[in-house]
Design a protein around this motif. Structure first.
Motif, PDB file in Angstrom:
ATOM      1  N   ASP A 120      43.652  47.278  51.570  1.00 24.43           N
ATOM      2  CA  ASP A 120      43.154  48.627  51.265  1.00 24.43           C
ATOM      3  C   ASP A 120      42.405  48.644  49.935  1.00 24.43           C
ATOM      4  O   ASP A 120      41.348  49.252  49.812  1.00 24.43           O
ATOM      5  CB  ASP A 120      44.322  49.633  51.197  1.00 24.43           C
ATOM      6  N   VAL A 121      42.992  47.980  48.951  1.00 23.91           N
ATOM      7  CA  VAL A 121      42.375  47.953  47.617  1.00 23.91           C
ATOM      8  C   VAL A 121      41.026  47.234  47.665  1.00 23.91           C
ATOM      9  O   VAL A 121      40.028  47.724  47.128  1.00 23.91           O
ATOM     10  CB  VAL A 121      43.323  47.248  46.605  1.00 23.91           C
ATOM     11  N   LEU A 122      41.005  46.098  48.346  1.00 26.50           N
ATOM     12  CA  LEU A 122      39.759  45.318  48.385  1.00 26.50           C
ATOM     13  C   LEU A 122      38.676  46.019  49.199  1.00 26.50           C
ATOM     14  O   LEU A 122      37.492  45.746  49.027  1.00 26.50           O
ATOM     15  CB  LEU A 122      40.035  43.916  48.949  1.00 26.50           C
ATOM     16  N   ARG A 123      39.081  46.942  50.081  1.00 32.55           N
ATOM     17  CA  ARG A 123      38.093  47.700  50.856  1.00 32.55           C
ATOM     18  C   ARG A 123      37.628  48.957  50.132  1.00 32.55           C
ATOM     19  O   ARG A 123      36.730  49.646  50.597  1.00 32.55           O
ATOM     20  CB  ARG A 123      38.712  48.122  52.201  1.00 32.55           C
ATOM     21  N   ASP A 124      38.288  49.276  49.022  1.00 32.60           N
ATOM     22  CA  ASP A 124      37.987  50.518  48.298  1.00 32.60           C
ATOM     23  C   ASP A 124      36.842  50.274  47.310  1.00 32.60           C
ATOM     24  O   ASP A 124      37.000  49.516  46.340  1.00 32.60           O
ATOM     25  CB  ASP A 124      39.244  50.983  47.546  1.00 32.60           C
ATOM     26  N   ASP A 125      35.713  50.912  47.545  1.00 33.75           N
ATOM     27  CA  ASP A 125      34.562  50.679  46.656  1.00 33.75           C
ATOM     28  C   ASP A 125      34.819  51.174  45.241  1.00 33.75           C
ATOM     29  O   ASP A 125      34.201  50.704  44.291  1.00 33.75           O
ATOM     30  CB  ASP A 125      33.285  51.317  47.232  1.00 33.75           C
ATOM     31  N   ARG A 126      35.791  52.089  45.080  1.00 33.90           N
ATOM     32  CA  ARG A 126      36.107  52.566  43.731  1.00 33.90           C
ATOM     33  C   ARG A 126      36.725  51.441  42.897  1.00 33.90           C
ATOM     34  O   ARG A 126      36.525  51.359  41.690  1.00 33.90           O
ATOM     35  CB  ARG A 126      37.063  53.755  43.797  1.00 33.90           C
ATOM     36  N   PHE A 127      37.520  50.574  43.552  1.00 35.56           N
ATOM     37  CA  PHE A 127      38.133  49.444  42.859  1.00 35.56           C
ATOM     38  C   PHE A 127      37.051  48.477  42.364  1.00 35.56           C
ATOM     39  O   PHE A 127      37.062  48.058  41.205  1.00 35.56           O
ATOM     40  CB  PHE A 127      39.105  48.731  43.804  1.00 35.56           C
ATOM     41  N   TRP A 128      36.104  48.155  43.252  1.00 36.19           N
ATOM     42  CA  TRP A 128      35.035  47.233  42.863  1.00 36.19           C
ATOM     43  C   TRP A 128      34.159  47.841  41.780  1.00 36.19           C
ATOM     44  O   TRP A 128      33.698  47.149  40.868  1.00 36.19           O
ATOM     45  CB  TRP A 128      34.191  46.858  44.094  1.00 36.19           C
ATOM     46  N   ASN A 129      33.934  49.176  41.897  1.00 40.13           N
ATOM     47  CA  ASN A 129      33.147  49.847  40.859  1.00 40.13           C
ATOM     48  C   ASN A 129      33.866  49.759  39.507  1.00 40.13           C
ATOM     49  O   ASN A 129      33.238  49.498  38.474  1.00 40.13           O
ATOM     50  CB  ASN A 129      32.939  51.317  41.227  1.00 40.13           C
ATOM     51  N   ALA A 130      35.202  49.959  39.531  1.00 39.83           N
ATOM     52  CA  ALA A 130      35.973  49.906  38.278  1.00 39.83           C
ATOM     53  C   ALA A 130      35.909  48.504  37.676  1.00 39.83           C
ATOM     54  O   ALA A 130      35.801  48.358  36.446  1.00 39.83           O
ATOM     55  CB  ALA A 130      37.418  50.320  38.535  1.00 39.83           C
ATOM     56  N   LEU A 131      35.954  47.480  38.525  1.00 40.26           N
ATOM     57  CA  LEU A 131      35.840  46.105  38.015  1.00 40.26           C
ATOM     58  C   LEU A 131      34.452  45.870  37.409  1.00 40.26           C
ATOM     59  O   LEU A 131      34.322  45.251  36.346  1.00 40.26           O
ATOM     60  CB  LEU A 131      36.070  45.105  39.144  1.00 40.26           C
ATOM     61  N   ARG A 132      33.426  46.400  38.091  1.00 38.90           N
ATOM     62  CA  ARG A 132      32.061  46.237  37.591  1.00 38.90           C
ATOM     63  C   ARG A 132      31.903  46.940  36.234  1.00 38.90           C
ATOM     64  O   ARG A 132      31.353  46.363  35.287  1.00 38.90           O
ATOM     65  CB  ARG A 132      31.059  46.815  38.602  1.00 38.90           C
ATOM     66  N   VAL A 133      32.425  48.166  36.161  1.00 41.94           N
ATOM     67  CA  VAL A 133      32.338  48.933  34.907  1.00 41.94           C
ATOM     68  C   VAL A 133      33.068  48.192  33.789  1.00 41.94           C
ATOM     69  O   VAL A 133      32.562  48.093  32.659  1.00 41.94           O
ATOM     70  CB  VAL A 133      32.941  50.352  35.113  1.00 41.94           C
ATOM     71  N   THR A 134      34.242  47.624  34.115  1.00 42.63           N
ATOM     72  CA  THR A 134      34.998  46.872  33.105  1.00 42.63           C
ATOM     73  C   THR A 134      34.202  45.655  32.651  1.00 42.63           C
ATOM     74  O   THR A 134      34.174  45.342  31.454  1.00 42.63           O
ATOM     75  CB  THR A 134      36.359  46.430  33.689  1.00 42.63           C
ATOM     76  N   GLY A 135      33.554  44.991  33.600  1.00 41.00           N
ATOM     77  CA  GLY A 135      32.736  43.823  33.263  1.00 41.00           C
ATOM     78  C   GLY A 135      31.601  44.198  32.319  1.00 41.00           C
ATOM     79  O   GLY A 135      31.353  43.500  31.326  1.00 41.00           O
ATOM     80  N   VAL A 136      30.933  45.307  32.611  1.00 41.58           N
ATOM     81  CA  VAL A 136      29.821  45.756  31.748  1.00 41.58           C
ATOM     82  C   VAL A 136      30.341  46.067  30.346  1.00 41.58           C
ATOM     83  O   VAL A 136      29.766  45.645  29.333  1.00 41.58           O
ATOM     84  CB  VAL A 136      29.125  47.000  32.364  1.00 41.58           C
ATOM     85  N   TYR A 137      31.459  46.784  30.319  1.00 39.27           N
ATOM     86  CA  TYR A 137      32.047  47.148  29.017  1.00 39.27           C
ATOM     87  C   TYR A 137      32.415  45.901  28.208  1.00 39.27           C
ATOM     88  O   TYR A 137      32.104  45.800  27.018  1.00 39.27           O
ATOM     89  CB  TYR A 137      33.263  48.051  29.256  1.00 39.27           C
ATOM     90  N   LEU A 138      33.048  44.921  28.879  1.00 34.66           N
ATOM     91  CA  LEU A 138      33.459  43.703  28.170  1.00 34.66           C
ATOM     92  C   LEU A 138      32.237  42.907  27.703  1.00 34.66           C
ATOM     93  O   LEU A 138      32.222  42.400  26.576  1.00 34.66           O
ATOM     94  CB  LEU A 138      34.319  42.827  29.081  1.00 34.66           C
ATOM     95  N   ALA A 139      31.227  42.845  28.566  1.00 35.24           N
ATOM     96  CA  ALA A 139      30.025  42.073  28.224  1.00 35.24           C
ATOM     97  C   ALA A 139      29.291  42.685  27.034  1.00 35.24           C
ATOM     98  O   ALA A 139      28.643  41.982  26.260  1.00 35.24           O
ATOM     99  CB  ALA A 139      29.097  41.998  29.429  1.00 35.24           C
ATOM    100  N   LEU A 140      29.396  44.013  26.886  1.00 32.24           N
ATOM    101  CA  LEU A 140      28.727  44.669  25.750  1.00 32.24           C
ATOM    102  C   LEU A 140      29.608  44.676  24.501  1.00 32.24           C
ATOM    103  O   LEU A 140      29.159  44.375  23.404  1.00 32.24           O
ATOM    104  CB  LEU A 140      28.357  46.115  26.118  1.00 32.24           C
ATOM    105  N   ALA A 141      30.871  45.030  24.692  1.00 34.91           N
ATOM    106  CA  ALA A 141      31.733  45.283  23.532  1.00 34.91           C
ATOM    107  C   ALA A 141      32.171  44.000  22.830  1.00 34.91           C
ATOM    108  O   ALA A 141      32.142  43.930  21.595  1.00 34.91           O
ATOM    109  CB  ALA A 141      32.962  46.089  23.960  1.00 34.91           C
TER     110      ALA A 141
END
Lengths: 454, 307
Positions: B73-94
């Protein structure tokens, strides 16, 4: 520096992160049911008083402890009441955790509007009309409650609570800014079409310095679980519904999309940065005389129009009424704090005695006049209030209760209500920020909610 | 029948001493070990257990075993992948920003100038401000209607910027607040590392006629590599679990622009009461964090060996 000690330190650090990520299950404790006192635990005596505890929102817990409990004790002197105030975001989880534990601390849970199904499904609540019937005063008038607020604590044919602090989403108006814009002060008959036609004129330069310093509207636009209530109020006023009779999404329709687009279009007439505005920011803007209207919970009226410590406005320049009328009804949305009795309480009789007293005709009148809480009873709303500022509020409340009942203007009656609201908050915010169109956002929300098996 | 070879009394005595020593060490260590298991291992295993179950809200404990369903269910949830992507962007910048700023400021602070001590002390203030307070205060300062930020950039003809309402600027806001908060931590470590550098190496380089840049590039930087790597990993572990600043400043919005993974897990668990799904997400994030940390540790070891 060698590798080994540093690695050890880092592993320890990693462990701390791991513990943080997995902290939530620590809350899960094994639970065994505690036998409920068959007699109800009684109402205490001078020699052996009964003590009950209540968990409530910190916003009003202290006020109740200081003012309401002494008043209650005039009628029930042998029931000691201890009220614990908890911040709103933690209240549901703490209430659930406590009430499902082996030895719950709380006899009374004060639950927000959408939480009753969740607590009831967990077996945490007493059915007041059946389980507490023997302890119900003969003159406790259930029929006197307005249908909408009473329904907030009902689920699947059982009555788990009584309305203690009623609240409705209403339209606040700044009559001074309407006058400056050359517009008549709104009435409850104002339609969405009229409102949107007037909105551009309410974006104005009030002091003649060439800069816009007043706007038509501020309300919930930010990513917040309460933001979709504005869209839903527009949807409901136009005859739409959130869910159908089978609890399947019913909002992904042209009416739903148009309602969300209306909510988004309000941003054109809102102050700069309003996309990130919610409860605090819209209140601040309205109280500083920067917005002509505000869609907001009625309970803020006193601090917005009366109390000079918190507002720059005067009572006579603030209007309050239902939200504009759609094709079917005026708009509003329900938000009731319900008093419920914990099923595992050792003193359910005393707990119910307190809730009965506070929601009775006499108790509610005292609560409304002394503490300014909004009533749910028809009789209280029909009684002239002691404070003059409450007169227009009571009229607006009665209109809102009627509209809410007719249009089922509330959040989903499901144990997954908060999960639905979270999805709606996500998707409406995507539409609000321009990440998705109103149609795409609602299609995505309908798909996600459809999978939830409500 | 051969009789058993008698053991030397000294060897036996050494064994007894070793065993006694071992018992003594474990005796001292066991309370801490038990505490660690209780506070670290138990929550982790409990999370894993919940992630494979349907959480029964009536008992608040794991109910029916559902296998990998929660993970699917989690892996099918696009909100989970979006949250991972957002975290990646934040980490890559910060993270790079904080490392560069932190070490850069440390070099400046390390130079001899008046008031250096006071500036060092002031640097510590953001670190002790509660993240929720920091997020709230920045939110007020960045509000386009009342905030200080737009008023200041307006003086030089810039803006107005919708810091919290525009998805790109909202991410920038989170990075700015997090950088304001955590750069002093990097500076603190970097300052200590700079003070600990061996002076004789620099004196020798000066005798050989090395200029500032040569000393920095060929001596300071190589000597600091272990510290830079360690600081990066510590910050990485701290940053990956960030959610309080996002909660206070943007609440994950606008849209999903700043909904970092831990904020999403928090919302799923404590707002949507989807504890099982949240536990599955926590386990996925934990495994991912451990793997990446292992990669970073290996990378830092390679760097140290190279220098």
């Amino acid at each position: 520096m060698t590798h080994e000690p540093r690695n050890r330190r880092l592993l320890s650090r990693r462990g701390v992160v791991a513990a943080g990520l997995s902290a939530l299950p620590v809350l899960a404790l094994p639970a065994t049911p505690r036998a409920q006192t068959a007699s109800g635990g009684g109402l205490g005596t001078a020699a052996a008083p009964v003590e009950i505890r209540m968990i409530a929102n910190e916003a009003f817990a202290n006020q109740w402890q200081a003012n309401m409990v002494p008043e209650f004790n005039k009628s029930f002197p042998h029931v000691r009441v201890k009220i614990d105030g908890v911040p709103y975001p933690e209240l549901l989880a703490k209430s659930l955790l406590d009430s499902t534990g082996a030895n719950p601390t709380y006899d009374i849970i004060v639950a927000d509007d959408p939480w009753v199904p969740q607590l009831a499904q967990a077996g945490a609540l007493l059915d007041l009309k059946a389980d507490a019937k023997a302890w119900t005063a003969p003159d406790f008038d259930w029929e006197d409650f307005n249908a909408a607020p009473l329904a907030a604590s009902a689920w699947r044919g059982k009555q788990y609570g009584v309305p203690l602090r009623s609240n409705m989403l209403l339209m606040f108006t700044n009559k001074t800014l309407y006058k400056k814009a050359g517009l008549p002060a709104p009435t409850p008959k104002l339609t969405w079409t009229e409102y949107l036609a007037q909105a551009p004129k309410l974006v104005q330069d009030t002091n003649g310095d060439g800069k816009v310093d007043a706007w038509a509207i501020d309300t919930y636009f930010t990513r917040d679980s309460l933001t979709p209530t504005i869209w839903q109020a527009i949807l409901n006023s136009n005859g739409g519904a959130l869910l159908d009779k089978d609890n399947k999404p019913a909002f992904n329709t042209p009416t739903g999309v148009a309602a969300l687009q209306t909510h988004i279009d309000l941003l054109k007439y809102a102050p700069p940065g309003a996309k990130s505005h919610g409860f605090n920011e819209s209140l601040q803007a309205f109280r500083q005389g920067q917005t002509a209207t505000m869609f907001m919970w009625g309970s803020v009226f006193k601090a917005t129009a009366v109390d000079p410590k918190t507002t720059t406005l005067k009572p006579d320049e603030v209007g309050i009424q239902v939200m504009p009328v759609g094709s079917k009804l005026p708009g509003t949305h329900r938000g009731i704090w319900n008093g419920t009795v914990a099923k595992k309480s050792a003193h359910p009789q005393a707990a119910w005695a307190l809730l009965q007293w506070l929601s009775s005709k006499q108790g509610e009148l005292w609560h409304a006049n002394v503490l300014g809480a909004f009533p749910a009873r028809k009789s209280t709303l029909a009684t002239p209030p002691e404070s003059a500022w409450l007169v227009p509020v009571y009229a607006a409340l009665q209109q809102a209760y009627d509209a809410a009942d007719a249009g089922q203007m509330w959040r989903p009656r499901s144990p997954k209500s908060d999960a639905v609201q979270q999805v709606l908050a996500d998707e409406t915010s995507r539409a609000m920020s321009g990440e998705a169109s109103a149609a795409d956002a609602l299609a995505s929300a309908a798909q996600k909610i459809g999978r939830m098996r409500l | 029948m051969a009789s058993p070879t008698p053991r030397h009394p000294k060897a036996r005595s050494r064994r007894v001493v070793r065993l006694t020593d071992l018992a003594g060490r474990w005796g001292f260590m066991s309370p801490a070990a038990v505490l660690l298991v209780a506070t670290l291992a138990y929550p982790i295993f409990y999370t894993i257990r919940i992630s494979f179950s349907e959480l029964d809200l009536s008992t608040f404990s794991p109910g029916e075993w559902v296998g990998w369903d929660n993970y699917i269910d989690v892996l099918r949830d696009d909100r989970f992948w979006n949250a991972l992507r957002v975290t990646g962007v934040y980490l890559a910048l910060a993270l790079p920003l904080q490392m560069v700023l932190g070490f850069g400021i440390a070099f400046l602070v390390n130079a001899e100038w008046r008031g250096r001590g006071a500036v060092r002390a002031l640097f510590l203030i953001p670190m002790v401000v509660a993240p929720i307070v920091a997020g709230g205060v920045w939110r007020m300062m960045l509000d386009p209607l009342w905030g200080l930020a737009n008023a200041l950039i307006g003086l030089v003809g810039l803006g107005p910027i919708d810091w919290l309402g525009d998805p790109a600027w909202a991410m920038a806001t989170i990075v700015i607040v997090d950088t304001w908060r955590w750069t002093p931590f990097v500076t603190l470590i970097a300052t200590a590392a700079l003070l600990a550098l061996p002076g004789d190496v620099f004196e020798a380089a000066e005798i050989d006629g090395a200029n500032w840049w040569t000393k920095f590039w060929f001596i300071t930087l190589p000597l600091l590599v272990p510290v830079i790597a360690a600081t990066f990993i510590v910050r990485w572990l701290g940053a990956v679990k960030m959610f309080d600043i996002a909660l206070a400043a943007t609440n994950g919005g606008p849209g999903r622009a700043t909904n970092v993974i831990n904020l999403f897990i928090y919302e799923e668990a404590f707002r949507s009461l989807n504890f099982a799904g949240a536990a599955a997400m926590a386990v996925i994030v934990l495994v991912g964090t451990m793997l990446l940390t292992a990669v970073f540790l290996r990378g830092s070891r390679m760097l140290e060996e190279r220098h």
